[in-house]
Design a protein around this motif. Sequence first.
Motif, PDB file in Angstrom:
ATOM      1  N   ASN A  86       0.801  -1.198  -0.012  1.00 17.84           N
ATOM      2  CA  ASN A  86      -0.080  -0.027  -0.045  1.00 17.84           C
ATOM      3  C   ASN A  86       1.014   1.165  -0.126  1.00 17.84           C
ATOM      4  O   ASN A  86       1.633   1.398   0.814  1.00 17.84           O
ATOM      5  N   VAL A  87       0.688   2.109  -1.117  1.00 17.56           N
ATOM      6  CA  VAL A  87       1.996   3.247  -1.247  1.00 17.56           C
ATOM      7  C   VAL A  87       1.254   4.468  -1.361  1.00 17.56           C
ATOM      8  O   VAL A  87       0.089   4.603  -2.124  1.00 17.56           O
ATOM      9  N   ALA A  88       1.931   5.406  -0.741  1.00 20.96           N
ATOM     10  CA  ALA A  88       1.584   6.806  -1.128  1.00 20.96           C
ATOM     11  C   ALA A  88       2.924   7.616  -1.726  1.00 20.96           C
ATOM     12  O   ALA A  88       3.938   7.240  -1.383  1.00 20.96           O
ATOM     13  N   ILE A  89       2.579   8.646  -2.595  1.00 23.51           N
ATOM     14  CA  ILE A  89       3.673   9.546  -3.091  1.00 23.51           C
ATOM     15  C   ILE A  89       3.414  10.767  -2.801  1.00 23.51           C
ATOM     16  O   ILE A  89       2.210  11.495  -2.935  1.00 23.51           O
ATOM     17  N   VAL A  90       4.488  11.463  -2.239  1.00 24.46           N
ATOM     18  CA  VAL A  90       3.957  13.116  -2.060  1.00 24.46           C
ATOM     19  C   VAL A  90       4.857  13.822  -2.802  1.00 24.46           C
ATOM     20  O   VAL A  90       6.248  13.426  -3.161  1.00 24.46           O
ATOM     21  N   GLU A  91       4.560  14.790  -3.670  1.00 16.00           N
ATOM     22  CA  GLU A  91       5.080  15.508  -4.394  1.00 16.00           C
ATOM     23  C   GLU A  91       4.815  17.163  -4.495  1.00 16.00           C
ATOM     24  O   GLU A  91       3.452  17.490  -4.463  1.00 16.00           O
ATOM     25  N   ARG A  92       5.847  18.069  -4.328  1.00 16.65           N
ATOM     26  CA  ARG A  92       5.532  19.467  -3.975  1.00 16.65           C
ATOM     27  C   ARG A  92       5.455  20.279  -5.138  1.00 16.65           C
ATOM     28  O   ARG A  92       4.627  21.295  -5.284  1.00 16.65           O
ATOM     29  N   GLU A  93       5.777  19.629  -6.479  1.00 21.50           N
ATOM     30  CA  GLU A  93       5.532  20.525  -7.803  1.00 21.50           C
ATOM     31  C   GLU A  93       5.020  19.583  -8.856  1.00 21.50           C
ATOM     32  O   GLU A  93       3.892  20.030  -9.296  1.00 21.50           O
ATOM     33  N   HIS A  94       6.039  18.849  -9.397  1.00 18.92           N
ATOM     34  CA  HIS A  94       5.375  18.210 -10.718  1.00 18.92           C
ATOM     35  C   HIS A  94       5.726  17.001 -10.689  1.00 18.92           C
ATOM     36  O   HIS A  94       6.823  16.439 -10.367  1.00 18.92           O
ATOM     37  N   MET A  95       4.518  16.015 -11.012  1.00 25.68           N
ATOM     38  CA  MET A  95       4.750  14.693 -11.420  1.00 25.68           C
ATOM     39  C   MET A  95       5.915  14.414 -12.287  1.00 25.68           C
ATOM     40  O   MET A  95       5.871  15.070 -13.485  1.00 25.68           O
ATOM     41  N   GLY A  96       6.911  13.384 -12.054  1.00 29.07           N
ATOM     42  CA  GLY A  96       7.946  13.311 -12.828  1.00 29.07           C
ATOM     43  C   GLY A  96       9.232  13.793 -12.526  1.00 29.07           C
ATOM     44  O   GLY A  96      10.356  13.653 -13.098  1.00 29.07           O
ATOM     45  N   GLY A  97       8.904  14.878 -11.511  1.00 32.29           N
ATOM     46  CA  GLY A  97      10.123  15.631 -11.053  1.00 32.29           C
ATOM     47  C   GLY A  97      10.936  16.272 -12.169  1.00 32.29           C
ATOM     48  O   GLY A  97      10.452  16.835 -12.986  1.00 32.29           O
ATOM     49  N   ILE A  98      12.175  16.821 -11.667  1.00 36.23           N
ATOM     50  CA  ILE A  98      12.878  17.641 -12.432  1.00 36.23           C
ATOM     51  C   ILE A  98      13.307  17.051 -13.897  1.00 36.23           C
ATOM     52  O   ILE A  98      13.181  17.523 -14.983  1.00 36.23           O
ATOM     53  N   CYS A  99      13.450  15.941 -13.815  1.00 35.32           N
ATOM     54  CA  CYS A  99      13.841  15.018 -15.217  1.00 35.32           C
ATOM     55  C   CYS A  99      12.873  15.153 -16.264  1.00 35.32           C
ATOM     56  O   CYS A  99      13.245  15.571 -17.223  1.00 35.32           O
ATOM     57  N   LEU A 100      11.494  14.886 -15.907  1.00 38.50           N
ATOM     58  CA  LEU A 100      10.407  14.932 -17.158  1.00 38.50           C
ATOM     59  C   LEU A 100      10.155  16.367 -17.451  1.00 38.50           C
ATOM     60  O   LEU A 100       9.801  16.677 -18.414  1.00 38.50           O
ATOM     61  N   ASN A 101      10.207  17.083 -16.391  1.00 35.06           N
ATOM     62  CA  ASN A 101       9.612  18.510 -16.560  1.00 35.06           C
ATOM     63  C   ASN A 101      10.746  19.552 -16.734  1.00 35.06           C
ATOM     64  O   ASN A 101      10.701  20.540 -17.605  1.00 35.06           O
ATOM     65  N   TRP A 102      12.058  19.458 -16.050  1.00 30.51           N
ATOM     66  CA  TRP A 102      12.834  20.592 -16.495  1.00 30.51           C
ATOM     67  C   TRP A 102      14.280  20.077 -16.563  1.00 30.51           C
ATOM     68  O   TRP A 102      15.560  20.843 -16.329  1.00 30.51           O
ATOM     69  N   GLY A 103      14.509  18.739 -16.952  1.00 31.45           N
ATOM     70  CA  GLY A 103      15.884  18.234 -17.208  1.00 31.45           C
ATOM     71  C   GLY A 103      15.891  17.359 -18.500  1.00 31.45           C
ATOM     72  O   GLY A 103      15.791  18.022 -19.470  1.00 31.45           O
ATOM     73  N   CYS A 104      16.010  16.088 -18.169  1.00 35.20           N
ATOM     74  CA  CYS A 104      16.399  14.990 -19.302  1.00 35.20           C
ATOM     75  C   CYS A 104      15.474  15.368 -20.340  1.00 35.20           C
ATOM     76  O   CYS A 104      15.873  15.317 -21.689  1.00 35.20           O
ATOM     77  N   ILE A 105      14.272  15.292 -20.346  1.00 35.23           N
ATOM     78  CA  ILE A 105      13.241  15.240 -21.616  1.00 35.23           C
ATOM     79  C   ILE A 105      13.108  16.621 -22.257  1.00 35.23           C
ATOM     80  O   ILE A 105      13.385  16.463 -23.398  1.00 35.23           O
ATOM     81  N   PRO A 106      12.667  17.607 -21.445  1.00 36.05           N
ATOM     82  CA  PRO A 106      12.705  18.674 -22.220  1.00 36.05           C
ATOM     83  C   PRO A 106      13.966  19.202 -22.918  1.00 36.05           C
ATOM     84  O   PRO A 106      14.000  19.825 -24.149  1.00 36.05           O
ATOM     85  N   THR A 107      15.121  19.263 -22.229  1.00 36.41           N
ATOM     86  CA  THR A 107      16.623  19.440 -23.047  1.00 36.41           C
ATOM     87  C   THR A 107      16.747  18.586 -24.239  1.00 36.41           C
ATOM     88  O   THR A 107      17.081  19.194 -25.084  1.00 36.41           O
ATOM     89  N   LYS A 108      16.272  17.241 -24.076  1.00 39.34           N
ATOM     90  CA  LYS A 108      16.446  16.333 -25.544  1.00 39.34           C
ATOM     91  C   LYS A 108      15.539  16.881 -26.495  1.00 39.34           C
ATOM     92  O   LYS A 108      15.768  16.993 -27.624  1.00 39.34           O
ATOM     93  N   ALA A 109      14.145  17.520 -26.342  1.00 35.76           N
ATOM     94  CA  ALA A 109      13.299  17.983 -27.222  1.00 35.76           C
ATOM     95  C   ALA A 109      13.974  19.180 -27.961  1.00 35.76           C
ATOM     96  O   ALA A 109      13.741  19.345 -29.198  1.00 35.76           O
ATOM     97  N   MET A 110      14.630  20.064 -26.988  1.00 35.55           N
ATOM     98  CA  MET A 110      15.047  21.237 -27.453  1.00 35.55           C
ATOM     99  C   MET A 110      16.371  20.854 -28.390  1.00 35.55           C
ATOM    100  O   MET A 110      16.755  21.409 -29.415  1.00 35.55           O
ATOM    101  N   LEU A 111      17.400  20.029 -28.029  1.00 39.09           N
ATOM    102  CA  LEU A 111      18.268  19.711 -28.915  1.00 39.09           C
ATOM    103  C   LEU A 111      17.978  18.774 -30.168  1.00 39.09           C
ATOM    104  O   LEU A 111      18.531  19.009 -31.140  1.00 39.09           O
ATOM    105  N   ARG A 112      16.900  18.199 -30.025  1.00 41.54           N
ATOM    106  CA  ARG A 112      16.527  17.475 -31.252  1.00 41.54           C
ATOM    107  C   ARG A 112      16.058  18.766 -32.345  1.00 41.54           C
ATOM    108  O   ARG A 112      16.410  18.658 -33.680  1.00 41.54           O
ATOM    109  N   SER A 113      15.528  19.833 -31.647  1.00 42.22           N
ATOM    110  CA  SER A 113      15.086  20.720 -32.795  1.00 42.22           C
ATOM    111  C   SER A 113      16.281  21.537 -33.317  1.00 42.22           C
ATOM    112  O   SER A 113      16.500  21.840 -34.462  1.00 42.22           O
ATOM    113  N   SER A 114      17.366  21.505 -32.540  1.00 40.90           N
ATOM    114  CA  SER A 114      18.957  22.205 -32.845  1.00 40.90           C
ATOM    115  C   SER A 114      19.571  21.462 -33.922  1.00 40.90           C
ATOM    116  O   SER A 114      19.990  21.453 -34.839  1.00 40.90           O
ATOM    117  N   GLU A 115      19.369  19.912 -33.668  1.00 40.10           N
ATOM    118  CA  GLU A 115      19.750  18.956 -34.466  1.00 40.10           C
ATOM    119  C   GLU A 115      19.172  19.194 -35.865  1.00 40.10           C
ATOM    120  O   GLU A 115      19.996  18.951 -36.924  1.00 40.10           O
TER     121      GLU A 115
END
Length: 465
Positions: A30-59
Amino acid sequence: MAAKSFDIVVIGAGPGGYVAAIRASQLGLNVAIVEREHMGGICLNWGCIPTKAMLRSSEIFHLMQRAKEFGLKADGIGYDLDEVVKRSRKVAKQLNSGVGHLMKKNKITVVMGDATIPAKGKVSVKTDKGTEELGAKNIILATGARARELPGLEADGDRVWTYKAALTPKHMPRKLLVIGSGAIGIEFASFYNTLGADTTVVEVMDRILPVEDAEISAFAKKSFEKQGMKILQKAMVKQLDRARDKVTAHIEIGGKVEKQEFDTVISAVGIVGNVEGLGLEELGVKIDRTHVVTDEFCRTGVEGVYAIGDIAGAPWLAHKASHEGVMVAELIAGKNKVHPSKPESIAGCTYCYPQVASVGYTEAKAKELGYDVKVGRFPFIGNGKAIALGEAEGLVKTVFDAKTGELLGAHMIGAEVTELIQGYVVGRQLETTEEDLMETIFPHPTLSEMMHESVLDAYDRVINF
C-alpha cells in the motif's frame, strides 16, 4: 482525524520516486507518494526530457543547413525560438500527465504538497487544503537535487540563468558564457551554439567533460571548436558584473584575470541535494555535503528510511534513480535477491553534438586501479553507415583487462552513441569477454559494427581500418 497508514510513503515523484511507488504497488504494498511541484520531477519537467526535445530541434536545424550535402534544397532556413520552447514544454507536459496516469493505474495515493518527517514512521504534508498526516512503515526519500549556485554567480533569471531559465529563455543569447562543462553545461552550449550564439565555455578542470575518458574529451573539444565554440580550460569565473543588457565576467586563466562581456550567462556548476526542511537531522539521518549517506542498498542507517537517486549522491542520473527505486521496493517487500547499482556499470550519456556516451572505467582509471589493459579504437570514418548518414566524425574506444578479457570500459563520441552504449552495458552485466564480443555477429550496415571493430582492434584483429 487519524492518519492514513501506508506500507511505504515515497517523498518525491521523480524518476526514482515514481518508479519505486509503481514497483512497490506491483508487489502488493500500500503506497503513497508525495510531490510538491510536478509529477515526474526535474527529469521529466525541467531536465532530461525537455532538454532532449530542444536539442532535437537544434539537430534538425543543423541538418537543414547541410541540405546541399544530401542533394536537397532548403531555402530561407530559420527557427522560431518560442516555438522550439513550446514544443519542448508540450513534450514535458505529455510525460508529466503520463506519470499521473501511471499512479492511478497502480492505485497509488498521490498527495501534492511539502513533506516533513516529524517522527519515525510519520510523514506530515502541507497541502493547499491544510496539513495531511500519513503513517508510514517505510519512507523512501527521493527529493532529488537542484542547481548549485556559487557566491557572486547566482542566477537572476534575466541575464544569468540556471537550467530552468535556459529551457524557457526570455531572449536568444547573442554572446553566451556557459560556466561548467559537465553534461548540463555542454548540452546547453551545444543547443545555443547551433542556433547561432557566440558561445564560450569555461571549465575549472584541465579538460571539458572531465568525467569522460581523456581521449573523448580531447575529441569533443576539437569538434566543439570546429563548430565555433570557445573553450577555456583550467579557468575560473571569479565575478559577474551585471548591467541591464550585459554581464561582464572576470575570468581567471593562467594566473591572470581578464574581463569579457556577454549578454547571457548559464551557470552549470553542479547540483546540491534537496535535504533541507524534511527533519532528517532530527531523525538521525546522516548528511554529507548536501547528500544523504546510504549503504549500497540505499539504507540510511535509520530503520525504515531509505534514500534514492540524486539525494543519495553520484552518479546523478535518472536511470540510476529508477534502478534504486525498484531495488528498494523489492527490499521492503522481502524479495531475497536484490541488485544494488554499481556506479561503474551505469552508462553516462551527453546529448550534445556530437553525442558522448560511456560506461565503466576510463583508460587512465583502469591503469590507476592496477589493470594491465588492452585498448581498441575505431573511427566513424571507417564505417559505411556513418558515411551514408553524413556523420563520419566520431570514435569508439574499448578498454579490456589484458589478463582476463573483461570489458573494463567503453567510451564513444559521435552520432547516436547514446543508443549504442547500451550494447556494452549489457555486455558488462552479462560479464562477457572479448571473445564473446568478437564472436558476436553485428548487422550490416549499422553504426553498431564500430563496437565490434573497436573490440577487434584491441586484439590486433581490426578489419575495416
